[in-house]
Design a protein around this motif. Sequence first.
Motif, PDB file in Angstrom:
ATOM      1  N   GLU A  57      22.887  54.250  38.237  1.00  9.64           N
ATOM      2  CA  GLU A  57      22.060  55.391  38.630  1.00  9.64           C
ATOM      3  C   GLU A  57      22.827  56.159  39.671  1.00  9.64           C
ATOM      4  OE1 GLU A  57      18.765  52.825  39.704  1.00  9.64           O
ATOM      5  OE2 GLU A  57      17.513  54.121  38.485  1.00  9.64           O
ATOM      6  N   SER A  58      22.947  57.470  39.488  1.00 11.36           N
ATOM      7  CA  SER A  58      23.730  58.222  40.462  1.00 11.36           C
ATOM      8  C   SER A  58      22.947  59.419  40.961  1.00 11.36           C
ATOM      9  CB  SER A  58      25.058  58.664  39.859  1.00 11.36           C
ATOM     10  OG  SER A  58      24.819  59.618  38.885  1.00 11.36           O
ATOM     11  N   LEU A  59      23.287  59.823  42.167  1.00 11.76           N
ATOM     12  CA  LEU A  59      22.613  60.912  42.850  1.00 11.76           C
ATOM     13  C   LEU A  59      23.690  61.876  43.314  1.00 11.76           C
ATOM     14  CD1 LEU A  59      19.739  61.524  44.050  1.00 11.76           C
ATOM     15  CD2 LEU A  59      20.618  60.621  46.152  1.00 11.76           C
ATOM     16  N   LEU A  60      23.611  63.114  42.855  1.00 13.14           N
ATOM     17  CA  LEU A  60      24.602  64.108  43.248  1.00 13.14           C
ATOM     18  C   LEU A  60      23.886  65.153  44.098  1.00 13.14           C
ATOM     19  CD1 LEU A  60      27.421  65.423  42.856  1.00 13.14           C
ATOM     20  CD2 LEU A  60      26.481  66.571  40.882  1.00 13.14           C
ATOM     21  N   VAL A  61      24.306  65.300  45.359  1.00 10.77           N
ATOM     22  CA  VAL A  61      23.652  66.234  46.262  1.00 10.77           C
ATOM     23  C   VAL A  61      24.624  67.381  46.514  1.00 10.77           C
ATOM     24  CG1 VAL A  61      22.555  66.512  48.490  1.00 10.77           C
ATOM     25  CG2 VAL A  61      22.426  64.333  47.340  1.00 10.77           C
ATOM     26  N   ILE A  62      24.244  68.569  46.095  1.00 11.27           N
ATOM     27  CA  ILE A  62      25.045  69.770  46.362  1.00 11.27           C
ATOM     28  C   ILE A  62      24.227  70.610  47.325  1.00 11.27           C
ATOM     29  CG2 ILE A  62      26.216  71.738  45.373  1.00 11.27           C
ATOM     30  CD1 ILE A  62      26.243  70.303  42.733  1.00 11.27           C
ATOM     31  N   GLY A  63      24.784  70.834  48.531  1.00  8.54           N
ATOM     32  CA  GLY A  63      23.994  71.362  49.639  1.00  8.54           C
ATOM     33  C   GLY A  63      23.269  72.653  49.333  1.00  8.54           C
ATOM     34  N   SER A  64      23.944  73.605  48.683  1.00  8.13           N
ATOM     35  CA  SER A  64      23.316  74.905  48.509  1.00  8.13           C
ATOM     36  C   SER A  64      22.612  75.018  47.174  1.00  8.13           C
ATOM     37  CB  SER A  64      24.385  75.972  48.610  1.00  8.13           C
ATOM     38  OG  SER A  64      25.470  75.599  47.806  1.00  8.13           O
ATOM     39  N   LEU A  65      22.786  74.058  46.297  1.00  6.74           N
ATOM     40  CA  LEU A  65      22.311  74.220  44.923  1.00  6.74           C
ATOM     41  C   LEU A  65      21.115  73.336  44.612  1.00  6.74           C
ATOM     42  CD1 LEU A  65      23.163  75.892  42.566  1.00  6.74           C
ATOM     43  CD2 LEU A  65      24.432  73.965  41.703  1.00  6.74           C
ATOM     44  N   GLY A  66      21.272  72.015  44.822  1.00  5.82           N
ATOM     45  CA  GLY A  66      20.169  71.138  44.474  1.00  5.82           C
ATOM     46  C   GLY A  66      20.618  69.697  44.400  1.00  5.82           C
ATOM     47  N   ILE A  67      19.756  68.883  43.835  1.00  8.92           N
ATOM     48  CA  ILE A  67      20.003  67.440  43.734  1.00  8.92           C
ATOM     49  C   ILE A  67      19.878  67.059  42.263  1.00  8.92           C
ATOM     50  CG2 ILE A  67      19.232  65.168  44.454  1.00  8.92           C
ATOM     51  CD1 ILE A  67      18.184  66.293  46.946  1.00  8.92           C
ATOM     52  N   GLN A  68      20.833  66.261  41.782  1.00 10.67           N
ATOM     53  CA  GLN A  68      20.804  65.832  40.389  1.00 10.67           C
ATOM     54  C   GLN A  68      20.786  64.320  40.326  1.00 10.67           C
ATOM     55  OE1 GLN A  68      23.024  67.739  37.155  1.00 10.67           O
ATOM     56  NE2 GLN A  68      24.285  65.895  37.157  1.00 10.67           N
ATOM     57  N   MET A  69      19.867  63.779  39.556  1.00 12.44           N
ATOM     58  CA  MET A  69      19.785  62.316  39.367  1.00 12.44           C
ATOM     59  C   MET A  69      20.160  61.987  37.937  1.00 12.44           C
ATOM     60  SD  MET A  69      16.754  63.312  41.228  1.00 12.44           S
ATOM     61  CE  MET A  69      15.370  62.738  40.304  1.00 12.44           C
ATOM     62  N   THR A  70      21.009  60.988  37.759  1.00 10.83           N
ATOM     63  CA  THR A  70      21.434  60.577  36.420  1.00 10.83           C
ATOM     64  C   THR A  70      21.236  59.081  36.276  1.00 10.83           C
ATOM     65  OG1 THR A  70      23.166  62.210  36.624  1.00 10.83           O
ATOM     66  CG2 THR A  70      23.326  60.731  34.768  1.00 10.83           C
ATOM     67  N   SER A  71      20.640  58.679  35.152  1.00  9.93           N
ATOM     68  CA  SER A  71      20.557  57.242  34.843  1.00  9.93           C
ATOM     69  C   SER A  71      21.335  57.006  33.569  1.00  9.93           C
ATOM     70  CB  SER A  71      19.125  56.796  34.596  1.00  9.93           C
ATOM     71  OG  SER A  71      18.262  57.269  35.550  1.00  9.93           O
ATOM     72  N   SER A  72      22.268  56.062  33.597  1.00  7.99           N
ATOM     73  CA  SER A  72      23.005  55.728  32.372  1.00  7.99           C
ATOM     74  C   SER A  72      22.556  54.365  31.878  1.00  7.99           C
ATOM     75  CB  SER A  72      24.503  55.651  32.620  1.00  7.99           C
ATOM     76  OG  SER A  72      24.864  56.445  33.682  1.00  7.99           O
ATOM     77  N   TYR A  73      22.178  54.323  30.609  1.00 11.38           N
ATOM     78  CA  TYR A  73      21.724  53.066  30.013  1.00 11.38           C
ATOM     79  C   TYR A  73      22.914  52.298  29.458  1.00 11.38           C
ATOM     80  CZ  TYR A  73      16.988  54.779  30.433  1.00 11.38           C
ATOM     81  OH  TYR A  73      15.794  55.222  30.931  1.00 11.38           O
ATOM     82  N   ALA A  74      22.681  51.049  29.106  1.00 14.28           N
ATOM     83  CA  ALA A  74      23.774  50.197  28.640  1.00 14.28           C
ATOM     84  C   ALA A  74      24.295  50.663  27.293  1.00 14.28           C
ATOM     85  CB  ALA A  74      23.313  48.741  28.551  1.00 14.28           C
ATOM     86  N   SER A  75      23.465  51.362  26.493  1.00 13.62           N
ATOM     87  CA  SER A  75      23.939  51.795  25.185  1.00 13.62           C
ATOM     88  C   SER A  75      24.722  53.091  25.289  1.00 13.62           C
ATOM     89  CB  SER A  75      22.749  52.007  24.248  1.00 13.62           C
ATOM     90  OG  SER A  75      21.927  53.022  24.758  1.00 13.62           O
ATOM     91  N   GLY A  76      24.818  53.675  26.498  1.00  8.12           N
ATOM     92  CA  GLY A  76      25.544  54.916  26.660  1.00  8.12           C
ATOM     93  C   GLY A  76      24.649  56.118  26.860  1.00  8.12           C
ATOM     94  N   LYS A  77      23.362  55.958  26.670  1.00  2.00           N
ATOM     95  CA  LYS A  77      22.447  57.089  26.841  1.00  2.00           C
ATOM     96  C   LYS A  77      22.367  57.471  28.311  1.00  2.00           C
ATOM     97  CE  LYS A  77      17.770  56.547  26.873  1.00  2.00           C
ATOM     98  NZ  LYS A  77      16.384  56.560  26.409  1.00  2.00           N
ATOM     99  N   GLU A  78      22.247  58.778  28.583  1.00  3.59           N
ATOM    100  CA  GLU A  78      22.136  59.242  29.968  1.00  3.59           C
ATOM    101  C   GLU A  78      20.943  60.167  30.103  1.00  3.59           C
ATOM    102  OE1 GLU A  78      26.688  59.097  31.590  1.00  3.59           O
ATOM    103  OE2 GLU A  78      25.529  60.939  31.740  1.00  3.59           O
ATOM    104  N   ASN A  79      20.187  59.946  31.168  1.00  4.13           N
ATOM    105  CA  ASN A  79      19.039  60.788  31.486  1.00  4.13           C
ATOM    106  C   ASN A  79      19.351  61.547  32.750  1.00  4.13           C
ATOM    107  OD1 ASN A  79      17.031  60.617  29.681  1.00  4.13           O
ATOM    108  ND2 ASN A  79      15.907  58.992  30.695  1.00  4.13           N
ATOM    109  N   THR A  80      19.206  62.867  32.720  1.00  5.10           N
ATOM    110  CA  THR A  80      19.557  63.644  33.904  1.00  5.10           C
ATOM    111  C   THR A  80      18.379  64.486  34.328  1.00  5.10           C
ATOM    112  OG1 THR A  80      21.733  63.804  32.950  1.00  5.10           O
ATOM    113  CG2 THR A  80      21.306  65.163  34.846  1.00  5.10           C
ATOM    114  N   THR A  81      18.147  64.540  35.636  1.00  7.10           N
ATOM    115  CA  THR A  81      17.096  65.399  36.189  1.00  7.10           C
ATOM    116  C   THR A  81      17.702  66.197  37.322  1.00  7.10           C
ATOM    117  OG1 THR A  81      15.623  63.540  35.824  1.00  7.10           O
ATOM    118  CG2 THR A  81      14.739  65.401  37.016  1.00  7.10           C
ATOM    119  N   PHE A  82      17.390  67.491  37.349  1.00  7.40           N
ATOM    120  CA  PHE A  82      17.944  68.339  38.407  1.00  7.40           C
ATOM    121  C   PHE A  82      16.798  68.980  39.174  1.00  7.40           C
ATOM    122  CE2 PHE A  82      20.944  70.809  40.591  1.00  7.40           C
ATOM    123  CZ  PHE A  82      20.425  72.091  40.731  1.00  7.40           C
TER     124      PHE A  82
END
Lengths: 190, 134
Positions: free
Chosen positions: A87-112
Amino acid sequence: MEEGMYRAVCGGRIALQRRQYSASCREFSVRCPRLQLRSLSAATCSVWLAAYGLFVLSQNSMVLSAAIFITLIGLIVYLHFVKIDQESLLVIGSLGIQMTSSYASGKENTTFIEMSQVKDVVINEAIYMQKVIYYLCILLQDPQEPHGVSEVVPLFQSSKPRLDCLVEVYRSCQEILEQRKTSDFTRTLN
Amino acid sequence: MVENSPAPLPERAIYGFVLFLGSQFGFMLYLVWAYVPESWLFSLGLTYWPQKYWAVALPVYLLVTLGIGYILLFGINMMSTAPLNSMHTITDNFAKNQQQKKSEEDAIPALRDITISEVNQMFFLADKGICNRN
């Protein structure tokens, strides 16, 4: 890029990776341990032994093929829908926050979430099952009504790091959110 | 005016004794109904009884209800716990509608609900000195 080993709420080991791309952009990745061969073989053996016991009782060979089928389908469903590797969290100060979850089968869920909706990133404590756990969450605000929390978005839901890991992520996020406050202040002055 | 105290009173003693007598009588009646054969009860003239099946069924029902009640209570507890993404873990109506009193110098500030952002800054940022306290 820094990496540290921490523990999750359940006791398993997790790894936190911190990357700083620029002064206002950071990424935090929490990696859970991969599916162990011993737990996979233990589950498979128990299901197959139970199926063999049923077969001995009922003398119906469909039970055995059904057990094989169930094991295969169950493994695929588990890897694709349940087992989160990272699970990763990308914080870009002026833009927003993005959360990504990667599953074991390779699937990725992203929320911004864009920065105007983010009120704060805090460590909250709540009752979960029979425990009280600390978890990091994003407080969202309505852009028209900045004094008031409209929603709570919990982070790192499946890896559930303990407080020491959360404090690291919290402090880094607060440094970036502080810059947003000073830049807002200078913008209102001009 | 009746005081709400658990002290023993004469009326409570009477209630207790009546309850004791009533429950003993009820238990004896239940035993008589369950064990005495129907022919003897009919010969006495008492014909309108429920089926004896219920003398066994009702206690079983009660015990099963008790067991399910334990599990049900546990489940209701878990269902009423606020989920992790609920607003109830952060604040509630009392905290949102509290009045902001002006704090005087050299006086202990009034008791109030502190926002979660402030609490976090005090706990986790205080030693680094990044917090902005108003």
